[in-house]
Structure formats: structure tokens, C-alpha cells
Design an enzyme around this catalytic site. Structure first.
Site, mmCIF file in Angstrom:
data_model
loop_
_atom_site.group_PDB
_atom_site.id
_atom_site.type_symbol
_atom_site.label_atom_id
_atom_site.label_comp_id
_atom_site.label_asym_id
_atom_site.label_seq_id
_atom_site.Cartn_x
_atom_site.Cartn_y
_atom_site.Cartn_z
ATOM 1 N N ASN A 152 0.799 -1.229 0.000
ATOM 2 C CA ASN A 152 0.000 0.000 0.000
ATOM 3 C C ASN A 152 0.832 1.281 0.000
ATOM 4 O O ASN A 152 0.403 2.302 -0.523
ATOM 5 C CB ASN A 152 -1.013 -0.006 1.151
ATOM 6 C CG ASN A 152 -0.379 -0.201 2.507
ATOM 7 O OD1 ASN A 152 0.753 -0.672 2.626
ATOM 8 N ND2 ASN A 152 -1.106 0.154 3.550
ATOM 9 N N GLU A 251 4.431 -4.297 12.530
ATOM 10 C CA GLU A 251 3.442 -3.243 12.323
ATOM 11 C C GLU A 251 2.285 -3.907 11.601
ATOM 12 O O GLU A 251 2.360 -4.181 10.401
ATOM 13 C CB GLU A 251 4.046 -2.089 11.521
ATOM 14 C CG GLU A 251 3.271 -0.793 11.669
ATOM 15 C CD GLU A 251 2.106 -0.707 10.718
ATOM 16 O OE1 GLU A 251 0.958 -0.940 11.173
ATOM 17 O OE2 GLU A 251 2.313 -0.418 9.543
ATOM 18 N N CYS A 285 -3.341 1.123 7.120
ATOM 19 C CA CYS A 285 -3.631 0.566 8.444
ATOM 20 C C CYS A 285 -4.087 1.646 9.404
ATOM 21 O O CYS A 285 -4.717 1.344 10.430
ATOM 22 C CB CYS A 285 -2.403 -0.165 8.988
ATOM 23 S SG CYS A 285 -0.916 0.860 9.036
ATOM 24 N N GLU A 459 8.343 2.375 14.714
ATOM 25 C CA GLU A 459 9.141 2.806 13.567
ATOM 26 C C GLU A 459 9.112 4.325 13.505
ATOM 27 O O GLU A 459 8.096 4.950 13.820
ATOM 28 C CB GLU A 459 8.594 2.212 12.270
ATOM 29 C CG GLU A 459 8.726 0.697 12.205
ATOM 30 C CD GLU A 459 8.292 0.123 10.869
ATOM 31 O OE1 GLU A 459 9.044 -0.685 10.313
ATOM 32 O OE2 GLU A 459 7.192 0.481 10.399
#
Length: 479
Positions: A152, A251, A285, A459
């Protein structure tokens, strides 16, 4: 795209898959094949592992300033080639060019950020309480890493993982999503041009992810896994990492609540909803999944959001004036279709959208649903599409409970003009990030990540490099 590499990148060289296999890359706007890239197997992943392991010791000894300057040069090259990279991303992923250009800037910023962090890796020291020893602390690269990225955000997810790994002194194998390998291969070429030594980054494109990745995780030479993707795949990778006790960062999925209280600025809330829902066609997300709107504002909020969503132009991302490109593929679109049908069958009203267009590509219109039943499947499923599902509430405790009633905990959005409520509700939400009166939370300078089944670790931000470093404690006797 004739200049975009299509081979594997191993040990600083472009090579074909050992068995000669290739895989197609499709344009989701047309369904047409735009390229064939090498399709790696186990032999290729072993060669990439050998290259990463062989390069690790020397790369770890490389001066932090040298690592920093490589990242800075790569940052500048990426920005210089914004249009080229944006067109490439739109071709393989579908997002409109304006969004693709935005992602290029976002992706480049991770390299700039971590170029600055590379020279700030510190340790510590001091006299221990018993007075017998001095403590010296140093921080060292964790070692060869396996980085697995999604489709994505094909460029930004690469730089978000590669940047801190380079800054920390780790070598890498990057396994991009099979739908969007071209952006990762282009990124490898840029890093080579920027002076990254051979073997530090190796890119293995494959349609055989399980076959390629599992031996690496179980083999004992890969010391770090950083994965972005679905929670189901994350669980599998965690299990595979257990045998060799591989350090992991995850993640994973999200099910973001978007809460609008009765004292919210409705203009801000609708603007925030558009940002939180429609970034990347909802294929993020961080996308707002469940819209909880106070009953006093529910009708007006739904009307305004439907008006804004209905005005968006759907079409191929390369076309001028297009706001919403295709979803990644027909499978992704079918999932969104099924969720909308289920919600409607349970009583939801469609304010706008909700009908799949005819013709080529995997397009789905921006859709707003209201009167959504709490037991609708899209309430506990990551939609990953341009669908906003609105429910109403009356009580703060009630909405916090409903917002937290999910195994995921990546991000939440809160809209209120009351400071006390803003802080109180944000602190009660079981999420790793909160957008307070804003629909956009991602920033390279901020720690990105979730709680519960949305992942492990962070991150970006000052802590992003920590995932790639280990502490060593040295005891020195006091004489």
C-alpha cells in the site's frame, strides 16, 4: 519504466532468479501487465543471506558519518526523481499521482531523518553502586535483517525500514510485496548510486514468500525481522522467528475508531474524516474504520461527509483531476463489496456510493453508510477501502468502551473542543497513536506503532533506530 530494474539485487549485482522464474506486475487500473520481475526461490534467498552476512562485519565498523552521508545522498536523489518514482508507484499500485508524489516526499524524509540519527547513537557509563566496577555501555547493530514490506505504501515502507537499518549499521534482505516490487527495485538502484556498499542491501522479489522467508527466519543467521502487513501473517512470522529467537518488529492491522463528540468543530471533524478515511483510497492501516458520532451530530456529519465523498473523482491515477484510484486488485475490491453488502443487509443506509462500477480495473466508489449495526462484519474487520461506517453514541464511557472493543490498537481519532475531555479520552483509548482534532498522524519524526494485536515495537522518531541496535555492557574494575 524501461529503466526500472526487474532483476533481483544481491551482493550489489542485478541477477535473474536461479531457476529463471519471473512474475507479472499488474496495473490495477486496467488489469494489464506492465512488467515481469524476477521471482526468487530458496536458492536466491540463500545467496542474499550469504551476501548480507558477509557484509555485516565491515558495514558495522563503518563510521556513522559515512552511513549518514549515504542516506543523505539517497534522500536528495529521491527528491530529484519525484515524478519518475511517482509515476512508477501509480502504475503498479494505483494511487493518484498527487498522492504518489506525496508519498515520495514522505519516503525521502525517513532517509533524511535517519541520516541525522546515525551520528547520534550513544551509550553511557558511570560508577556502579557497589563502587567496585565502572559500567560502560555501547550500542551495536543487531546484525543481518529481513525486512518485509506491504504494497500500500511501496516506497515509504521501504525507506522506513531501510533508513534505520543503514543508520544502525545493519545489513538487510528486503522482501517487497509481489504486487508492488518495482518501487523497491528502484530504491535499491538509488542506494547503490548513493554509495551503499555491495551486500548491505539485497532485494528479493518473490511470489513464494513462505518458501523464501521461513528458512531465513529459522536458520539462525538473520537476527532481526521487521514486518508490516496483516495480523494473521504477523502471527505466522512470529512463530517462525521463535526457533532462532529472532528479534522482531511488527506493524500489523488496525481498526481505527474516529470519535466525534457533541462539542466538536464539525468542519474540522469532516476535514479530519476525509484525511483519515481517504488517504490511499482507504488502503492504510491508519485508516478510520469505525465512525462514532454523537447522536446530536450524527445526521449532519453523515450528510456533510457524504457530500464530500460523493464529490471525489474516481479513475486511473495517471489522469488529471482524479482523487481516488483503483484498489490494489479484484480480490481486495471483492472484500470491500462483501462488507458493504453485509452491512446493508443488517440495516445500514447507503448515503453515497456502494455500487461497484462496470469496466476494467478494481475501482470502488467512495461510500458512506449510516445506521450501521454494531454486529456488522465491517465493525471488526479492517476494511482497506473507501468506506466510512457511521454509528452514533450518547455517552463518553459507552463510546470509549466500544472504541476499545477490538483486538487491534494502532490509532484512534478524537474530535472535541474540550481540553479535559481530549486528554481524558485519548489516555483511555487502547491505541499506540491518537489524532486529536486531526486525521493525519504519520510523520517520520514521530514513533509509529500500536498495541495489542496491532504490533510490536515502533518505527520512525527517535526510538525507530532502537529496533536495530543492541546494548553491550562492559564492567571495568576500579583499581
Amino acid at each position: 519504466m524501461t529503466d526500472t530494474p526487474t532483476q533481483l539485487f544481491i551482493g550489489g549485482a542485478w541477477v535473474d532468479a536461479a531457476d529463471g522464474a519471473t512474475m507479472p506486475v499488474d496495473d490495477p487500473a486496467t488489469g494489464e501487465i506492465i512488467a515481469h520481475v524476477a521471482d526468487a526461490g530458496v536458492k536466491d534467498s540463500r545467496l542474499a543471506e550469504d551476501a548480507a552476512v558477509q557484509a555485516q562485519e565491515e558495514w558495522a565498523r563503518t563510521a556513522p558519518r559515512v552511513r549518514s552521508e549515504i542516506l543523505r545522498r539517497a534522500y536528495e536523489i529521491i527528491l530529484d526523481r519525484t515524478d519518475e518514482l511517482a509515476h512508477l508507484m501509480t502504475a503498479e499500485m494505483g494511487k493518484p499521482l498527487a498522492e504518489a508524489r506525496g508519498e515520495v516526499a514522505y519516503a525521502a524524509e525517513f532517509f533524511r531523518w535517519f541520516s541525522e540519527e546515525a551520528v547520534r547513537i550513544d551509550g553511557g557509563g558511570g560508577l556502579l553502586p557497589d563502587g567496585r566496577n565502572r559500567m560502560l555501555l555501547s550500542r551495536r547493530p543487531v546484525g543481518p535483517c529481513l525486512l518485509i514490506t506491504p504494497w500500500n505504501f511501496p516506497l515509504a515502507m521501504g525507506t522506513r525500514k531501510i533508513g534505520p537499518a543503514i543508520a544502525a549499521g545493519c545489513t538487510m534482505i528486503l522482501k517487497p510485496a509481489p504486487q508492488t516490487p518495482l518501487s523497491s527495485l528502484a530504491l535499491a538502484a538509488i542506494l547503490k548510486e548513493a554509495g551503499l556498499p555491495d551486500g548491505v542491501l539485497n532485494v528479493v522479489t518473490t511470489s513464494r514468500a513462505g518458501e523464501v522467508c521461513e528458512p531465513l527466519l529459522r536458520g539462525g543467521r538473520i537476527r532481526k525481522l521487521s514486518f508490516t502487513g496483516s495480523t494473521n501473517v504477523g502471527r505466522l512470522l512470529l512463530a517462525q522467528s521463535a526457533d532462532a529467537v529472532v528479534r522482531t518488529s511488527m506493524e500489523l492491522g488496525g481498526n481505527a475508531p474516529f470519535i466525534v463528540f457533541e462539542d466538536a468543530d464539525l468542519d474540522k471533524a469532516v476535514d479530519g474524516a476525509m484525511a483519515a478515511k481517504m488517504r490511499n483510497m482507504g488502503e492504510a492501516c491508519t485508516a478510520a474504520n469505525r465512525f462514532f458520532v454523537h447522536s446530536s451530530l450524527g445526521e449532519e456529519f453523515g450528510r456533510r461527509l457524504a457530500e464530500r465523498m460523493g464529490a471525489l473523482v474516481v479513475g486511473p491515477g495517471t489522469r488529471d483531476g482524479v482523487d481516488v484510484g483503483p484498489l490494489i486488485d479484484r480480490t481486495g475490491r471483492a472484500k470491500v463489496e462483501d462488507l458493504v453488502v453485509d452491512a446493508v443487509e443488517r440495516g445500514a443506509r447507503v448515503l453515497v456510493g456502494g455500487r461497484t462500477p462496470e469496466g476494467p480495473g478494481s475501482f470502488y466508489p467512495p461510500t458512506v453508510l449510516t445506521d450501521v449495526a454494531p454486529d456488522s462484519r465491517l465493525m471488526d474487520t479492517e476494511i482497506f477501502g473507501p468506506v466510512a461506517a457511521i454509528l452514533t453514541f450518547d455517552d463518553e464511557d459507552e463510546v470509549v468502551r466500544r472504541a476499545n472493543d477490538t483486538p487491534w490498537g494502532l490509532v484512534g481519532y478524537v474530535f472535541t473542543e474540550g481540553l479535559d475531555r481530549a486528554l481524558r479520552v485519548s489516555e483511555r483509548l487502547e491505541v499506540g497513536m491518537v489524532g486529536l482534532n486531526t486525521g493525519l498522524v504519520s510523520n517520520p519524526a514521530a514513533p509509529f506503532g500500536g498495541v495489542k494485536q496491532s504490533g510490536l515495537g515502533r518505527e520512525g522518531g527517535r526510538v525507530g533506530i532502537d529496533e536495530f541496535l543492541e546494548y553491550q555492557y562492559l564492567a571495568v574494575p576500579v583499581r
